[in-house]
Structures are given as C-alpha cells and as structure tokens.
Design a protein around this motif. Structure first.
Motif, mmCIF file in Angstrom:
data_model
loop_
_atom_site.group_PDB
_atom_site.id
_atom_site.type_symbol
_atom_site.label_atom_id
_atom_site.label_comp_id
_atom_site.label_asym_id
_atom_site.label_seq_id
_atom_site.Cartn_x
_atom_site.Cartn_y
_atom_site.Cartn_z
ATOM 1 N N LEU A 162 56.551 1.968 88.458
ATOM 2 C CA LEU A 162 55.759 1.438 89.577
ATOM 3 C C LEU A 162 56.606 1.353 90.841
ATOM 4 C CD1 LEU A 162 53.804 -1.496 87.897
ATOM 5 C CD2 LEU A 162 52.827 0.569 88.873
ATOM 6 N N GLY A 163 57.880 1.677 90.692
ATOM 7 C CA GLY A 163 58.738 1.694 91.862
ATOM 8 C C GLY A 163 59.536 0.418 92.063
ATOM 9 N N MET A 164 59.502 -0.491 91.105
ATOM 10 C CA MET A 164 60.319 -1.699 91.227
ATOM 11 C C MET A 164 61.785 -1.368 90.962
ATOM 12 S SD MET A 164 58.402 -4.765 89.287
ATOM 13 C CE MET A 164 56.780 -5.336 89.627
ATOM 14 N N THR A 165 62.666 -2.090 91.648
ATOM 15 C CA THR A 165 64.095 -1.880 91.387
ATOM 16 C C THR A 165 64.433 -2.539 90.034
ATOM 17 O OG1 THR A 165 64.614 -3.949 92.473
ATOM 18 C CG2 THR A 165 64.716 -1.958 93.834
ATOM 19 N N TRP A 166 65.657 -2.253 89.557
ATOM 20 C CA TRP A 166 66.074 -2.838 88.272
ATOM 21 C C TRP A 166 66.138 -4.359 88.373
ATOM 22 C CZ3 TRP A 166 70.190 -5.876 86.680
ATOM 23 C CH2 TRP A 166 70.405 -5.967 85.300
ATOM 24 N N GLY A 167 66.685 -4.833 89.493
ATOM 25 C CA GLY A 167 66.823 -6.281 89.677
ATOM 26 C C GLY A 167 65.471 -6.968 89.710
ATOM 27 N N ARG A 168 64.555 -6.356 90.427
ATOM 28 C CA ARG A 168 63.245 -6.962 90.569
ATOM 29 C C ARG A 168 62.509 -6.958 89.227
ATOM 30 N NH1 ARG A 168 58.483 -5.753 94.661
ATOM 31 N NH2 ARG A 168 57.453 -7.757 94.359
ATOM 32 N N THR A 169 62.674 -5.867 88.504
ATOM 33 C CA THR A 169 62.065 -5.782 87.175
ATOM 34 C C THR A 169 62.568 -6.913 86.288
ATOM 35 O OG1 THR A 169 62.021 -3.388 87.377
ATOM 36 C CG2 THR A 169 61.731 -4.291 85.179
ATOM 37 N N MET A 170 63.880 -7.115 86.326
ATOM 38 C CA MET A 170 64.485 -8.188 85.529
ATOM 39 C C MET A 170 63.869 -9.531 85.915
ATOM 40 S SD MET A 170 66.725 -8.032 83.191
ATOM 41 C CE MET A 170 67.200 -6.642 82.224
ATOM 42 N N ARG A 171 63.860 -9.798 87.242
ATOM 43 C CA ARG A 171 63.385 -11.093 87.730
ATOM 44 C C ARG A 171 61.911 -11.333 87.437
ATOM 45 N NH1 ARG A 171 66.063 -10.036 92.294
ATOM 46 N NH2 ARG A 171 64.123 -9.563 93.375
ATOM 47 N N LYS A 172 61.086 -10.330 87.683
ATOM 48 C CA LYS A 172 59.636 -10.555 87.658
ATOM 49 C C LYS A 172 58.988 -10.223 86.309
ATOM 50 C CE LYS A 172 58.993 -11.220 92.214
ATOM 51 N NZ LYS A 172 58.786 -12.542 92.729
ATOM 52 N N VAL A 173 59.595 -9.298 85.593
ATOM 53 C CA VAL A 173 58.905 -8.826 84.382
ATOM 54 C C VAL A 173 59.644 -9.206 83.097
ATOM 55 C CG1 VAL A 173 57.980 -6.805 83.179
ATOM 56 C CG2 VAL A 173 57.932 -6.909 85.684
ATOM 57 N N ILE A 174 60.894 -8.805 83.024
ATOM 58 C CA ILE A 174 61.610 -8.941 81.742
ATOM 59 C C ILE A 174 62.015 -10.393 81.453
ATOM 60 C CG2 ILE A 174 63.565 -8.148 80.364
ATOM 61 C CD1 ILE A 174 61.818 -5.839 81.007
ATOM 62 N N LEU A 175 62.782 -10.998 82.388
ATOM 63 C CA LEU A 175 63.317 -12.331 82.111
ATOM 64 C C LEU A 175 62.235 -13.387 81.863
ATOM 65 C CD1 LEU A 175 66.549 -12.614 84.294
ATOM 66 C CD2 LEU A 175 66.366 -12.517 81.816
ATOM 67 N N SER A 177 64.643 -8.000 73.072
ATOM 68 C CA SER A 177 63.447 -8.152 72.246
ATOM 69 C C SER A 177 62.183 -7.764 73.013
ATOM 70 C CB SER A 177 63.324 -9.598 71.764
ATOM 71 O OG SER A 177 62.866 -10.421 72.817
ATOM 72 N N ILE A 178 62.309 -7.632 74.338
ATOM 73 C CA ILE A 178 61.144 -7.226 75.135
ATOM 74 C C ILE A 178 61.005 -5.709 75.029
ATOM 75 C CG2 ILE A 178 60.128 -7.196 77.455
ATOM 76 C CD1 ILE A 178 60.387 -9.991 76.207
ATOM 77 N N ASP A 179 59.789 -5.299 74.772
ATOM 78 C CA ASP A 179 59.536 -3.879 74.543
ATOM 79 C C ASP A 179 60.053 -3.026 75.699
ATOM 80 O OD1 ASP A 179 57.744 -2.081 72.662
ATOM 81 O OD2 ASP A 179 57.539 -1.381 74.741
ATOM 82 N N ARG A 180 60.674 -1.912 75.378
ATOM 83 C CA ARG A 180 61.250 -1.023 76.360
ATOM 84 C C ARG A 180 60.187 -0.545 77.366
ATOM 85 N NH1 ARG A 180 65.162 3.861 75.388
ATOM 86 N NH2 ARG A 180 65.831 2.545 73.698
ATOM 87 N N GLY A 181 58.953 -0.446 76.899
ATOM 88 C CA GLY A 181 57.853 0.022 77.747
ATOM 89 C C GLY A 181 57.675 -0.833 78.985
ATOM 90 N N GLN A 182 57.994 -2.125 78.894
ATOM 91 C CA GLN A 182 57.867 -3.022 80.040
ATOM 92 C C GLN A 182 58.784 -2.573 81.175
ATOM 93 O OE1 GLN A 182 56.008 -6.054 80.203
ATOM 94 N NE2 GLN A 182 55.004 -5.459 78.293
ATOM 95 N N MET A 183 60.019 -2.278 80.805
ATOM 96 C CA MET A 183 60.988 -1.816 81.802
ATOM 97 C C MET A 183 60.534 -0.479 82.368
ATOM 98 S SD MET A 183 63.904 -1.974 83.491
ATOM 99 C CE MET A 183 65.208 -3.037 82.925
ATOM 100 N N GLU A 184 60.147 0.424 81.487
ATOM 101 C CA GLU A 184 59.748 1.765 81.938
ATOM 102 C C GLU A 184 58.540 1.678 82.862
ATOM 103 O OE1 GLU A 184 59.212 3.639 78.196
ATOM 104 O OE2 GLU A 184 61.344 4.120 77.957
ATOM 105 N N ALA A 185 57.577 0.819 82.502
ATOM 106 C CA ALA A 185 56.363 0.708 83.299
ATOM 107 C C ALA A 185 56.673 0.191 84.697
ATOM 108 C CB ALA A 185 55.369 -0.216 82.608
ATOM 109 N N SER A 186 57.458 -0.880 84.764
ATOM 110 C CA SER A 186 57.688 -1.450 86.092
ATOM 111 C C SER A 186 58.602 -0.560 86.924
ATOM 112 C CB SER A 186 58.237 -2.865 85.983
ATOM 113 O OG SER A 186 59.340 -2.880 85.126
ATOM 114 N N ARG A 187 59.543 0.144 86.276
ATOM 115 C CA ARG A 187 60.381 1.068 87.040
ATOM 116 C C ARG A 187 59.525 2.203 87.585
ATOM 117 N NH1 ARG A 187 65.943 0.587 86.783
ATOM 118 N NH2 ARG A 187 65.781 1.788 88.674
#
Lengths: 253, 254
Positions: free
Chosen positions: B159-172, B147-157
C-alpha cells in the motif's frame, strides 16, 4: 559365669575409655578477616577459628567448622543446624534475648574510616554524611543511635570489604566498622588511602561465643575452656599471631 | 515457632514504608525503561535485508551484537550483573577521580560524588535491571512480531507504507496484544528481582527486612511481612495485566 562377668566388665571399661569425643558444629561467617576468612583451600582460618579450636582441645571435644553467612547466622543456633557460633559477634542486650553468650574473648571497639583527605573528626560530624555500616554490626547500632535507625543516610552492607569499596567509590562519606578488621584492611590496601578516626563515644565492647538459648552445658564447657587457654598462655600466643603484643586482659563477664 | 512479635515491625515501620515505595519506584521505572530497551533490541534482533549491501551490514553490525548481548544478559545471574554494574560499570563513567564523564568534562567531580552518594544504589539497580530486562523483553517482542502473519507486512508495504510506519500502525499494535501476558510476567519478575539490589545498599523492602532481622536476630516477622507486601504488589500487577488484556481484546470478534 564369673569369668563371663569379668569379661563383660573388661569390655565395658574398654568401651568407656574409647568413647568418642563429642563433635559440635561451629558456624562462622567467612568474610571477616582477620577473625575468620576462607583460604584458597576453602578452609576457614583466622583468630576466631584458632580460639575455638584451642577451646575444643582444652575441653576435649571435636569441632566441625561450617562457613555460615552472617545473614541468618543466629537463626542456625535455634534451629539446631549449628551448636556454636564464633564470628566476631559483639555481645549486645538485644542479641542476648535471642542467644546465650560465653564470657568475652576479645575486646572490640568501633572506628570511623574516612578518605585521608576528609575533615571528619568525630562521630557527631557524621550527621551530615551518608554513612556505611555492616548490616546489624555494632557499628550499625552506634550509627543508628546517632542518625536514627530508620534514617536513609545509613547504608547497610553485607560485609566490611563491600562497605569500604563503596567508600572508595565515594558512595558514602564515611564508614564505621570494627577496629581490628578495618585496621587490617587499611594495612593491606594502602592504595585506597583511608584513615581512622576514633571517638570517645565508642564504648568498649566484647566479642562472645554464642550458643542456643538455654544450652548451659555447652556454654559452661566453652567458658571453662576459655579460662584454661587464657591461664596456660595459649590465648596470648594466638593473639600475638593475629594482632600485636598488647594482649588484653579479659573481663569475667 | 514463637509468637509473632508485631512491635518489632512497628518500631521499624518507616523503614518498611520507605522500602515499599522504593520497590514500587524501581519497578515502575525499570518496567518502562526495560520495555523500551527491549523493543529497541528486539527490532535490532530482527534487522535484516533480503539482499544488497545492507544485508551484511545489518547482519554483522546489528543483529549479531544484539544476539551476543541477549545471550550474555540471559546467561549470567542478575545478582552478579548488579554487582558488576555497581562496582565496575557505573564507576567507570561517574567516578570523581577518573570517571569518563568527569574527565571528559561532562560533569564535575562534586556532581559525580553527590550522585553516587544520593542515588548510587538506585542508579545501579535501575541500570542493571533495565539491561537485564531488556534482554528478556527483546525476545518477547521478537516472538510477538514474528507471530504476526507475514501477509500483514506485505500488504501494508504494497500500500506504500514505509517499514517504520507499518511497524507502528499495523504490526506492533497487533503484536502487543499477544505480548501482554509475557510482558506482565516480566513486570512481576522485576518486582521480585529488585530485592537483589538490597545487597548494594538500596533501601527497598528486602533491605528493611535485612535491617530488622539483623538488629533483632529474628527472621520470621520481617520476612513474613515483606513476602506479603511483595505478594500484594505482584497480585495487583497481574490484575492490571488482566484488565489490559480485556481492554485490548475488545476488537476480537469472537
């Protein structure tokens, strides 16, 4: 006019002769081989079933057998869902407050079941064990007296097979159950290697047929029927079918 | 309906109190383990790679097994699962005669025996409800994450964040807020579901009621008492969920 009256009386007498035999709904919990169990056609079978059918025949009423879970079985009498309960029920004072019992129809005693390698030799030795019982059975009452009824060392199960499966898995150190049922189980499951231990503390008790509190008419019918099948040898015949040749003498009450 | 005979309940009060504590203990443990297991499954359910060799591996070795698991655990009654776990799955591992852990030398037969005797029903209840709740929770996580907008993942990736970090800090963190109501729902379901384990001899609230109703052939008093206790538990839980929602909702600029 006279002829009309004659016809009427003739019709009335015919009607009286063909009056339907009363049908009673009998509840029985079908997980208590050899007393009652369901065969593959979902028909109830067993010692209890044969007894109630014989009583019904002797007293000229019909029975409709309904498999009723042991959990809540007494409540079905007072709510009127069942008229009679025959389900290997031991007559106890507590239960007599809730329902009325017929005269005894089967002597029941308890036995301790342990793995054949176990050193348990008495009821007192269960104090250090986790003990399995069937919820609210006579075994439950006996073990509750020994270990305290709120003791967490008592594990209560819904039926004997479930309890003995747990014994086989070492979840409990011993189980206490009705001798008829556990004997039958040990005979049919030799691979589980159980043995029986008896104890002088186990008093002789009796199974009774239950009816709703105050339903004396039906209770007297059942008692009369029981008396008759004992007298004419039907009871002995049924007993030999399910157990052995030592047919017990039943007390009057 | 006859009068309410309070003395019956009083006589067995210790059993009811122990039972209530056992129900609470089971609930707390199962909510935690179930949520963690559900998160793991939920991420596995979403595992995918757009292309490259990982695409097929993730799809068939991770996503599909998880899908089958979820389908199986949501598609069979919990009562049946508790029975299977207690009489088949757990003995498979810790049976003193031929359990995998025992013959593998990981634990001694005596340890296995005492584990079964002291905690057998408790362990089976925890395992069964965790496995079951995990299946439901994983879908809650999947829905929350998707339900979280795809743009959030794209933006943080980007910015150079890893997938795991994106999950931990942004998405979850964002998804979790949306998942709170259904997770609370699930916790309430666990409180009620734990009552099924009384059939394998777990001394919880329902077990206390069964014992008393059996001893006195009366159903009204014990079952009325435990339904009130269950209700109090679930009510307090829903209050907690509401508080959490308020707490997490603070940053919403509305």
């Amino acid at each position: 006019m006279l002829r009309g009256i004659a016809l009427l009386t003739a019709a009335l007498s015919l009607f009286a002769a063909s009056v339907q035999a009363e049908t009673y709904i009998v509840g029985s919990g079908g997980t208590y081989r050899p007393f009652e169990y369901e065969n593959s056609q979902k028909q109830l079978e067993g010692f209890d079933i044969d007894i109630i059918k014989a009583i019904a025949k002797a007293e000229n009423f019909e029975v409709k057998l309904v498999n009723t879970p042991w959990e809540g079985i007494f409540a079905t009498l007072n709510s009127g869902d069942r008229d009679i309960i025959i389900s290997g029920i031991t007559i106890t004072d507590k239960r007599q407050k809730m329902v009325d019992f017929s005269t005894p129809y089967f002597p029941a005693e308890q036995a301790i079941v342990v793995p054949s390698t176990s050193t348990i030799a008495s009821l007192a030795a269960l104090k250090t064990q986790k003990v399995g019982v069937v919820n609210s059975s006579t075994g439950d009452i006996v073990v509750s007296d020994e270990l305290g009824k709120s003791s967490t060392a008592i594990k209560r199960f819904d039926n004997t097979p479930l309890m003995l499966q747990e014994l086989y898995e070492d979840g409990i150190g011993a189980a206490v159950g009705d001798v008829g049922v556990v004997k039958y189980y040990i005979k049919t499951h030799p691979e589980k290697q159980f043995k029986l231990v008896s104890d002088a503390k186990f008093e002789r008790q009796y199974f009774g047929i239950a009816v709703a509190k105050g339903n004396d008419a039906l209770r007297n019918k059942i008692n009369a029927g029981l008396k008759q099948i004992v007298a004419d040898g039907t009871y002995a015949k049924i007993y030999r079918t399910w157990f052995d040749n030592n047919v017990p003498t039943l007390p009057a009450q | 309906m006859s009068g309410f005979r309070w003395e019956i309940i009083q006589e067995y009060l210790p059993l009811f109190i122990d039972g209530a504590l056992m129900t609470l203990k089971c609930t707390v443990i199962c909510v935690i383990t179930g949520t963690l297991w559900g998160l793991t499954l939920g991420l596995g359910r979403l595992a995918q790679a757009p292309h490259g060799p990982w695409k097929q591996v993730l799809r068939f070795a991770v996503q599909w097994p998880v899908r089958i698991y979820i389908s199986a655990f949501r598609g069979t009654p919990l009562f049946v699962q508790i029975m299977v776990v207690h009489f088949a799955l757990i003995p498979l591992f810790i049976n003193p005669r031929d359990g995998i852990l025992v013959s593998g030398g990981i634990m001694s037969a005596d340890v296995a025996r005492s584990l079964r005797a002291d905690y057998g029903a408790f362990l089976s209840c925890i395992v069964a409800i965790t496995l079951n709740a995990g299946a439901y929770v994983s879908e809650i996580f999947r829905a929350g994450i998707q339900s979280i907008d795809r743009g959030q993942m794209e933006a943080s990736r980007s910015l150079g964040m890893t997938w795991g970090r994106t999950m931990r800090k942004v998405i979850l963190p964002q998804a979790f807020r949306r998942m709170l109501p259904p997770l609370g729902n699930n916790a309430i379901a666990i409180v009620k579901d734990s009552s099924l384990a009384s059939a394998i001899g777990l001394a919880d609230l329902a077990y206390a009621a069964r014992t008393v109703s059996g001893a006195y052939a009366t159903y009204w008093e014990p079952y009325l008492v435990i339904s009130l206790v269950y209700w109090v538990f679930t009510f307090l839980l829903s209050l907690m969920v509401q508080l959490l929602e308020k707490r997490f909702g603070k940053s919403d600029s509305r």
